[in-house]
Scaffold this active site. Structure first.
Site, PDB file in Angstrom:
ATOM      1  N   ASP A  31     -44.309  -9.967 154.539  1.00 40.86           N
ATOM      2  CA  ASP A  31     -44.523  -9.123 153.341  1.00 40.86           C
ATOM      3  C   ASP A  31     -43.620 -10.347 151.757  1.00 40.86           C
ATOM      4  OD1 ASP A  31     -46.343  -6.713 151.493  1.00 40.86           O
ATOM      5  OD2 ASP A  31     -45.172  -7.742 151.092  1.00 40.86           O
ATOM      6  N   VAL A  97     -55.478  -5.982 149.995  1.00 36.36           N
ATOM      7  CA  VAL A  97     -56.437  -7.013 150.761  1.00 36.36           C
ATOM      8  C   VAL A  97     -57.254  -7.217 152.048  1.00 36.36           C
ATOM      9  CG1 VAL A  97     -55.478  -9.389 151.736  1.00 36.36           C
ATOM     10  CG2 VAL A  97     -53.782  -8.578 150.197  1.00 36.36           C
ATOM     11  N   HIS A 101     -54.928  -5.200 157.907  1.00 38.86           N
ATOM     12  CA  HIS A 101     -53.418  -5.887 158.431  1.00 38.86           C
ATOM     13  C   HIS A 101     -53.095  -4.664 158.506  1.00 38.86           C
ATOM     14  CE1 HIS A 101     -54.239  -5.145 154.117  1.00 38.86           C
ATOM     15  NE2 HIS A 101     -53.104  -4.542 153.860  1.00 38.86           N
TER      16      HIS A 101
HETATM   17  P1  5GP Z   1     -52.818  -3.717 151.334  1.00 40.28           P
HETATM   18  O1  5GP Z   1     -52.213  -2.968 150.112  1.00 40.28           O
HETATM   19  O2  5GP Z   1     -53.584  -4.318 151.455  1.00 40.28           O
HETATM   20  O3  5GP Z   1     -52.688  -2.484 152.561  1.00 40.28           O
HETATM   21  O4  5GP Z   1     -51.723  -4.515 151.133  1.00 40.28           O
HETATM   22  C1  5GP Z   1     -51.566  -5.447 151.101  1.00 40.28           C
HETATM   23  C2  5GP Z   1     -49.874  -6.169 150.951  1.00 40.28           C
HETATM   24  O5  5GP Z   1     -50.041  -7.435 151.686  1.00 40.28           O
HETATM   25  C3  5GP Z   1     -49.409  -5.978 149.838  1.00 40.28           C
HETATM   26  O6  5GP Z   1     -47.798  -5.211 150.626  1.00 40.28           O
HETATM   27  C4  5GP Z   1     -48.773  -7.529 149.644  1.00 40.28           C
HETATM   28  O7  5GP Z   1     -47.035  -7.825 148.796  1.00 40.28           O
HETATM   29  C5  5GP Z   1     -48.884  -8.081 150.586  1.00 40.28           C
HETATM   30  N1  5GP Z   1     -49.465  -9.254 149.906  1.00 40.28           N
HETATM   31  C6  5GP Z   1     -50.475  -9.845 149.197  1.00 40.28           C
HETATM   32  N2  5GP Z   1     -49.860 -11.365 148.993  1.00 40.28           N
HETATM   33  C7  5GP Z   1     -49.787 -11.584 149.794  1.00 40.28           C
HETATM   34  C8  5GP Z   1     -49.101 -12.943 150.428  1.00 40.28           C
HETATM   35  O8  5GP Z   1     -50.216 -13.918 149.986  1.00 40.28           O
HETATM   36  N3  5GP Z   1     -48.784 -13.473 151.053  1.00 40.28           N
HETATM   37  C9  5GP Z   1     -48.097 -12.286 151.573  1.00 40.28           C
HETATM   38  N4  5GP Z   1     -46.613 -12.929 152.900  1.00 40.28           N
HETATM   39  N5  5GP Z   1     -47.646 -11.273 151.294  1.00 40.28           N
HETATM   40  C10 5GP Z   1     -48.836 -11.427 150.939  1.00 40.28           C
END
Ligand code: 5GP
Length: 156
Positions: A31, A97, A101
């Site tokens: 992440d 996102v 995931h």
């Molecule tokens: P959510 O809040 O949708 O469960 O988590 C999205 C996760 O994706 C977050 O922990 C954020 O840091 C991670 N993330 C967002 N953009 C990117 C990216 O471009 N690359 C990586 N490796 N992680 C990302």
């Protein structure tokens, strides 16, 4: 960052990532804004904005890979006394996102990670009422589910 495309771009190699595991169905990488050091994301390679769009077989693979990564974290140089899995399905659940995931989050004492909640102590009758409602929804969604799948859905 396009919240609908960034992970598809990572899968396609159009965006950079620090990969730790890949097979034909699943990709796992670091992440970019880790909640704790070593925080990993496990994603399906097929685009699926939500669990409703994800083949349950692939969903199962996310967990299988997550399980292996949890073991690997404990054997790696990452500080890891415990592991949390977290999956946000829907904006209200914290999803940012929109490509499914699974977060795999290494834990150490005092690392500051946590879930906030207001736990209650409902009566058994209230639990039974909601259980019946959920069973009904299972039955409507999977009419042959009880027979077609291994395990028992408590449908009666
Ligand atoms: P959510 O809040 O949708 O469960 O988590 C999205 C996760 O994706 C977050 O922990 C954020 O840091 C991670 N993330 C967002 N953009 C990117 C990216 O471009 N690359 C990586 N490796 N992680 C990302």
């Amino acid at each position: 960052m396009d919240p609908y495309r960034i992970f598809a771009d990572i899968v396609a190699g159009r965006a950079p990532s620090s990969k730790v595991f890949e097979d034909p169905d699943v990709l796992a990488f670091m992440d970019i804004r880790p909640m704790t050091p070593g925080h990993l994301l496990v994603i399906p390679k097929v685009p699926a904005r939500s669990l409703a769009e994800l083949d349950p077989v692939i969903g199962g693979k996310l967990f299988q890979v997550g399980q292996r990564l949890a073991a690997a974290l404990r054997e790696s140089e990452v500080r890891c006394d415990g592991v949390n899995f977290f999956l946000a399905d829907g904006a209200t659940a914290g999803q940012e996102v929109f490509h499914v995931h699974l977060h795999v989050i290494p834990r150490t004492p005092g690392d500051g990670f946590g879930l906030r909640s207001r736990a209650t102590s409902p009566r058994r009758a209230d639990l039974d009422y909601l259980a019946a409602s959920i069973r009904g929804a299972v039955q409507r969604a999977e009419p042959g589910g009880a027979d077609a799948q291994e395990g028992t859905w408590w449908l009666t």
